[in-house]
Enzyme design. Sequence first.
Site, PDB file in Angstrom:
ATOM      1  N   ILE A 358     -19.888  43.555  57.252  1.00 13.15           N
ATOM      2  CA  ILE A 358     -18.558  43.169  58.223  1.00 13.15           C
ATOM      3  C   ILE A 358     -17.416  43.911  57.664  1.00 13.15           C
ATOM      4  O   ILE A 358     -16.652  44.114  58.748  1.00 13.15           O
ATOM      5  CB  ILE A 358     -18.601  41.647  58.091  1.00 13.15           C
ATOM      6  N   ASP A 359     -17.160  44.235  56.304  1.00 12.85           N
ATOM      7  CA  ASP A 359     -16.058  44.732  55.831  1.00 12.85           C
ATOM      8  C   ASP A 359     -15.936  46.319  56.295  1.00 12.85           C
ATOM      9  O   ASP A 359     -16.681  46.861  55.948  1.00 12.85           O
ATOM     10  CB  ASP A 359     -15.910  44.488  54.585  1.00 12.85           C
ATOM     11  N   THR A 360     -15.150  46.561  57.097  1.00 10.79           N
ATOM     12  CA  THR A 360     -14.961  48.010  57.337  1.00 10.79           C
ATOM     13  C   THR A 360     -13.896  48.885  56.692  1.00 10.79           C
ATOM     14  O   THR A 360     -13.582  50.049  57.010  1.00 10.79           O
ATOM     15  CB  THR A 360     -14.840  48.337  58.877  1.00 10.79           C
TER      16      THR A 360
END
Length: 450
Positions: A358-360
């Site tokens: 989810i972390d970009t």
Amino acid sequence: MSLKSALAAFVGKSSYVVLHDILRRGGTSLPGKLATKIDPEVMTTLAEKYDVILITGTNGKTLTTTLTTRVLREQFPDVITNPSGSNMMQGITGTMLTAKVTGKSHRPIALLEVDEANVEEVARQLKPMAFVLTNIFRDQLDRFGEIYTTYDKILKGIRLFPEATVIANADSPIFMRGDLPNSNVYYGFNHLPADGDMKAPHNTDGVLSPTDDTVLHYHFMTFGNQGDYFSVSDDFKRPELDYAVTKINEMTPRYSNFDIDGETYQIEIGGMYNIYNALAAYTVGRFLGVTTQQIHHAFESNAQIFGRQEAVNVNGKEVTIVLIKNPVGANQVIDMMKTDDQPFSLIALLNANYADGIDTSWIWDTDFESLKDSGMQAIATGGERYKDLYVRVKMAGYGEHPVYQDLKQIVKAIDEMPTKRVYIAATYTAMLQLRAQLAQQGFIKTGMGE
């Protein structure tokens, strides 16, 4: 087999038949999900007839598993695997449920790619004879946290089986942590003289000595935190290698030619990171007695690998699909593209679903800027998180550029690129969506592996 296990196996196999043979949808995750719902321990029974080898790490699991499967099948008739990269409990259970073996000779081998967070539970049920460790890089911070947390998850699985052999990439210093009683087989690179003295770039993770947490020095580096490292505060250094890449002869986007222990090999895929994957496959093969002649033959196979530098012809354009998911892997893909001697275009696709991470934030540590010194003629961005990627690429100095949020436009995007060669770098679920569109329009088949 207990009644519960028998019922779980029956339901899992039956659902697979419905999905695969009747509905033509394929997949092993749902059958595994149904089976484990009935009996969470069903794999324990299924694994009793196999010698199990687990492959894990941040990058390279799928290609390493595919190449190792090809190597082992040169000598062993029954090698089952999870070629599509379905590497969590449900997918692995589905693989075990639906596997077909001849039983003609030798105990069957289950060679399985395993997600790092699932190593402990998968190992507990499958009782592996060996663990293969590829590398540890910063990846999916929402799931794993930092790299030492990831490695601790792997160690919990290994510690359950002190009699198992650990086949590790010795160029990755984090694998020297843990004080394990297991026997070890080490592979790595010895392609440069071991007489340099350098430090890793300032933003590199995993360069602390396991003995006193001082910053390691390197005689040479390959990429990321990997190389021939040593401590200047004590006698810690990279262990002696059992198998090594001794020379890199040529690297292009379409093949890599290199020497292992003085003998030349070639794989039909580019990038130094893929030479590491081939070396891991070589090491597992030699560990199990596969000959170098057989490994040559296995590497010469030109079969496409699901989502890993797949080559697709789209209306006359030479399209190459590559997976990206973290800064080290993405930078290696960029380095691979920079070896292309022909003009090319790039379409980068970013999703941020659970399977992608989810972390970009990792896109800001990806060196898009270095493509200015390559043959890249045009760039476009897209995917569900197209806004994030658009800003990153714009800030890298490429200004306004085309955006394709809807992947139904992907063929149009390819057609509009000014070059014959087009690279599509996509995160995992974006790659799945991309392949679905290409399959729907008849450019590829829907299968996901061998």
